[in-house]
Design a protein around this motif. Structure first.
Motif, PDB file in Angstrom:
ATOM      1  N   VAL A  70      -2.094  32.497   4.619  1.00  0.00           N
ATOM      2  CA  VAL A  70      -2.009  31.543   3.515  1.00  0.00           C
ATOM      3  C   VAL A  70      -3.366  30.894   3.262  1.00  0.00           C
ATOM      4  CG1 VAL A  70      -0.992  29.357   2.760  1.00  0.00           C
ATOM      5  CG2 VAL A  70       0.437  31.080   3.869  1.00  0.00           C
ATOM      6  N   GLY A  71      -4.006  30.436   4.330  1.00  0.00           N
ATOM      7  CA  GLY A  71      -5.314  29.808   4.186  1.00  0.00           C
ATOM      8  C   GLY A  71      -6.361  30.763   3.655  1.00  0.00           C
ATOM      9  N   ALA A  72      -6.335  32.008   4.129  1.00  0.00           N
ATOM     10  CA  ALA A  72      -7.327  32.995   3.686  1.00  0.00           C
ATOM     11  C   ALA A  72      -7.174  33.314   2.213  1.00  0.00           C
ATOM     12  CB  ALA A  72      -7.180  34.273   4.523  1.00  0.00           C
ATOM     13  N   ARG A  73      -5.939  33.391   1.719  1.00  0.00           N
ATOM     14  CA  ARG A  73      -5.741  33.680   0.298  1.00  0.00           C
ATOM     15  C   ARG A  73      -6.188  32.518  -0.577  1.00  0.00           C
ATOM     16  NH1 ARG A  73      -0.900  36.197   2.192  1.00  0.00           N
ATOM     17  NH2 ARG A  73       0.288  34.276   1.789  1.00  0.00           N
ATOM     18  N   ALA A  74      -6.056  31.291  -0.084  1.00  0.00           N
ATOM     19  CA  ALA A  74      -6.402  30.121  -0.886  1.00  0.00           C
ATOM     20  C   ALA A  74      -7.901  29.821  -0.881  1.00  0.00           C
ATOM     21  CB  ALA A  74      -5.637  28.898  -0.368  1.00  0.00           C
ATOM     22  N   LEU A  75      -8.601  30.209   0.186  1.00  0.00           N
ATOM     23  CA  LEU A  75      -9.997  29.804   0.353  1.00  0.00           C
ATOM     24  C   LEU A  75     -10.910  30.167  -0.817  1.00  0.00           C
ATOM     25  CD1 LEU A  75     -12.321  28.607   1.965  1.00  0.00           C
ATOM     26  CD2 LEU A  75     -12.509  30.779   3.202  1.00  0.00           C
ATOM     27  N   PRO A  76     -10.940  31.407  -1.318  1.00  0.00           N
ATOM     28  CA  PRO A  76     -11.902  31.735  -2.380  1.00  0.00           C
ATOM     29  C   PRO A  76     -11.780  30.837  -3.616  1.00  0.00           C
ATOM     30  CG  PRO A  76     -10.945  33.736  -1.467  1.00  0.00           C
ATOM     31  CD  PRO A  76     -10.156  32.596  -0.907  1.00  0.00           C
ATOM     32  N   ASP A  77     -10.560  30.533  -4.025  1.00  0.00           N
ATOM     33  CA  ASP A  77     -10.377  29.688  -5.205  1.00  0.00           C
ATOM     34  C   ASP A  77     -10.875  28.274  -4.944  1.00  0.00           C
ATOM     35  OD1 ASP A  77      -9.310  31.710  -6.725  1.00  0.00           O
ATOM     36  OD2 ASP A  77      -7.219  31.205  -6.260  1.00  0.00           O
ATOM     37  N   PHE A  78     -10.628  27.752  -3.744  1.00  0.00           N
ATOM     38  CA  PHE A  78     -11.103  26.402  -3.441  1.00  0.00           C
ATOM     39  C   PHE A  78     -12.630  26.355  -3.343  1.00  0.00           C
ATOM     40  CE2 PHE A  78      -6.703  25.448  -2.065  1.00  0.00           C
ATOM     41  CZ  PHE A  78      -6.536  24.246  -2.742  1.00  0.00           C
ATOM     42  N   THR A  79     -13.216  27.387  -2.742  1.00  0.00           N
ATOM     43  CA  THR A  79     -14.675  27.429  -2.659  1.00  0.00           C
ATOM     44  C   THR A  79     -15.292  27.456  -4.047  1.00  0.00           C
ATOM     45  OG1 THR A  79     -14.655  28.544  -0.504  1.00  0.00           O
ATOM     46  CG2 THR A  79     -16.650  28.778  -1.838  1.00  0.00           C
ATOM     47  N   HIS A  80     -14.757  28.283  -4.919  1.00  0.00           N
ATOM     48  CA  HIS A  80     -15.256  28.341  -6.293  1.00  0.00           C
ATOM     49  C   HIS A  80     -15.073  26.993  -6.988  1.00  0.00           C
ATOM     50  CE1 HIS A  80     -16.160  29.971 -10.255  1.00  0.00           C
ATOM     51  NE2 HIS A  80     -15.057  29.378 -10.703  1.00  0.00           N
ATOM     52  N   ALA A  81     -13.917  26.359  -6.781  1.00  0.00           N
ATOM     53  CA  ALA A  81     -13.639  25.089  -7.443  1.00  0.00           C
ATOM     54  C   ALA A  81     -14.585  23.988  -6.972  1.00  0.00           C
ATOM     55  CB  ALA A  81     -12.187  24.681  -7.185  1.00  0.00           C
ATOM     56  N   PHE A  82     -14.830  23.898  -5.662  1.00  0.00           N
ATOM     57  CA  PHE A  82     -15.708  22.845  -5.157  1.00  0.00           C
ATOM     58  C   PHE A  82     -17.173  23.124  -5.497  1.00  0.00           C
ATOM     59  CE2 PHE A  82     -12.136  21.641  -2.237  1.00  0.00           C
ATOM     60  CZ  PHE A  82     -12.023  20.334  -2.684  1.00  0.00           C
ATOM     61  N   ASP A  83     -17.553  24.405  -5.553  1.00  0.00           N
ATOM     62  CA  ASP A  83     -18.904  24.731  -6.036  1.00  0.00           C
ATOM     63  C   ASP A  83     -19.072  24.265  -7.480  1.00  0.00           C
ATOM     64  OD1 ASP A  83     -19.713  25.839  -3.656  1.00  0.00           O
ATOM     65  OD2 ASP A  83     -19.473  27.922  -4.292  1.00  0.00           O
ATOM     66  N   ALA A  84     -18.067  24.534  -8.306  1.00  0.00           N
ATOM     67  CA  ALA A  84     -18.124  24.118  -9.709  1.00  0.00           C
ATOM     68  C   ALA A  84     -18.149  22.599  -9.834  1.00  0.00           C
ATOM     69  CB  ALA A  84     -16.930  24.693 -10.474  1.00  0.00           C
ATOM     70  N   LEU A  85     -17.361  21.925  -8.991  1.00  0.00           N
ATOM     71  CA  LEU A  85     -17.358  20.465  -9.006  1.00  0.00           C
ATOM     72  C   LEU A  85     -18.721  19.919  -8.598  1.00  0.00           C
ATOM     73  CD1 LEU A  85     -15.854  17.792  -9.286  1.00  0.00           C
ATOM     74  CD2 LEU A  85     -15.101  18.040  -6.908  1.00  0.00           C
ATOM     75  N   GLY A  86     -19.316  20.529  -7.562  1.00  0.00           N
ATOM     76  CA  GLY A  86     -20.641  20.100  -7.141  1.00  0.00           C
ATOM     77  C   GLY A  86     -21.674  20.282  -8.223  1.00  0.00           C
ATOM     78  N   ALA A  87     -21.609  21.402  -8.937  1.00  0.00           N
ATOM     79  CA  ALA A  87     -22.552  21.644 -10.030  1.00  0.00           C
ATOM     80  C   ALA A  87     -22.362  20.626 -11.145  1.00  0.00           C
ATOM     81  CB  ALA A  87     -22.367  23.061 -10.567  1.00  0.00           C
ATOM     82  N   ALA A  88     -21.111  20.298 -11.451  1.00  0.00           N
ATOM     83  CA  ALA A  88     -20.838  19.318 -12.501  1.00  0.00           C
ATOM     84  C   ALA A  88     -21.365  17.935 -12.114  1.00  0.00           C
ATOM     85  CB  ALA A  88     -19.336  19.255 -12.778  1.00  0.00           C
TER      86      ALA A  88
END
Length: 298
Positions: A70-88
């Motif tokens: 479950v954690g492995a499937r969720a990780l890529p989307d969260f990483t992308h989301a927090f990277d995008a949040l950091g950029a914003a």
């Protein structure tokens, strides 16, 4: 009569951030260091998140933690989301304070390389405010509020090579004729760069298995000052002792020098806007690195 059902509670952002960092880094301790909290806080956030979801995200063992399916499937989307949040967030900061440049760098670089160049930078661009944070490891520029990272390392954006060689006071250098003479003098070592002596000695004294004898310092700048004061011989990183060499406070008693992979790396996570304060400060430091005087123009 309309019925307003209770809204499901959102998952806590702090807990989601703790999960993503721990999963990406593979360690609760490393996640804590990146987030600026304690490992216990990361553990508590993850446990609360797992309790809320009703599903484990990590498998715990004596050797650490491993993501569940479950954690492995969720990780890529969260990483992308927090990277995008950091950029914003970085875009927002740059728009709100366009003349402020935040630089993260190694303490030794901050003291011995960056600090001497700041007066010239302020004189050339007085409207730019430089903020410096000293830390032992390069930060994650996608997440943390720094515009530039200045550390030794490999990759692109190298502004100066990393050349190492022994240095000492002129009086001590007068007693040294050959690298083998180092066995009879005090050798200073920096804790973070303890391998420097072996790297240099393997080139200058192949097959001798030289082991330095002397104190170990946790602050490289202090080791440099001790060397200049005659306390012993130190393996220098050329860019960090250039000013001491220029005035004769330190000298290189031997000709052998070793260039390490990589070098002094000035890195930005995002493209710099032409004419921006970040781009101008970076250009100044790039040019300053190529000049022994450290003088440049913006």
């Amino acid at each position: 009569m309309a019925v307003a059902p209770p809204r499901p509670k959102d998952l806590p952002l702090s807990a989601l951030r703790a999960f993503e960092a721990a999963a990406r880094l593979g360690s609760f301790a490393l996640a804590a260091a990146e987030l600026g909290v304690t490992p216990g806080a990361v553990t508590a956030h993850v446990k609360a998140l797992e309790a809320h979801l009703g599903s484990p995200l990590f498998q715990r063992s004596g050797r650490g933690v491993v993501l569940t399916a479950v954690g492995a499937r969720a990780l890529p989307d969260f990483t992308h989301a927090f990277d995008a949040l950091g950029a914003a967030v970085q875009v927002l900061r740059a728009e709100a304070a366009p003349r402020v440049v935040h630089i993260a760098t190694l303490p030794a670089i901050a003291q011995l390389w960056l600090s001497p160049r700041l007066p010239a930078l302020r004189a050339a661009a007085p409207e730019i405010e430089i903020s410096i944070t000293a830390m032992e490891r390069p930060p994650n520029l996608k997440r943390l509020p720094y515009d530039l990272s200045l550390f030794y390392g490999e990759g692109d954006q190298i502004i100066a090579p990393d050349v190492i060689f022994p240095v000492c006071s002129p009086s001590l250098a007068a007693k040294l004729r050959h690298p083998e003479d180092l066995a009879d003098v005090t050798c200073l070592t920096d804790a973070s760069w303890a391998q420097d002596w072996k790297i240099w000695a393997d080139v200058a004294m192949p097959g001798r298995n030289f082991t330095p004898r002397g104190p170990i310092f946790s602050l490289y700048a202090l080791a440099v000052e001790e060397a200049a004061g005659g306390a012993g011989v130190l393996i220098a990183h050329q860019a960090l002792v250039a000013s001491h060499l220029a005035v004769g406070a330190l000298v290189a008693p031997f000709a052998q020098r070793v260039t390490l992979p990589g070098g002094l790396r000035l890195w930005a996570a995002r493209p710099m806007q032409p004419g921006s304060a970040v781009q101008r400060a970076a250009r100044f430091l790039q040019v300053a690195a190529s000049r022994s005087s450290g003088e440049s123009s913006l």
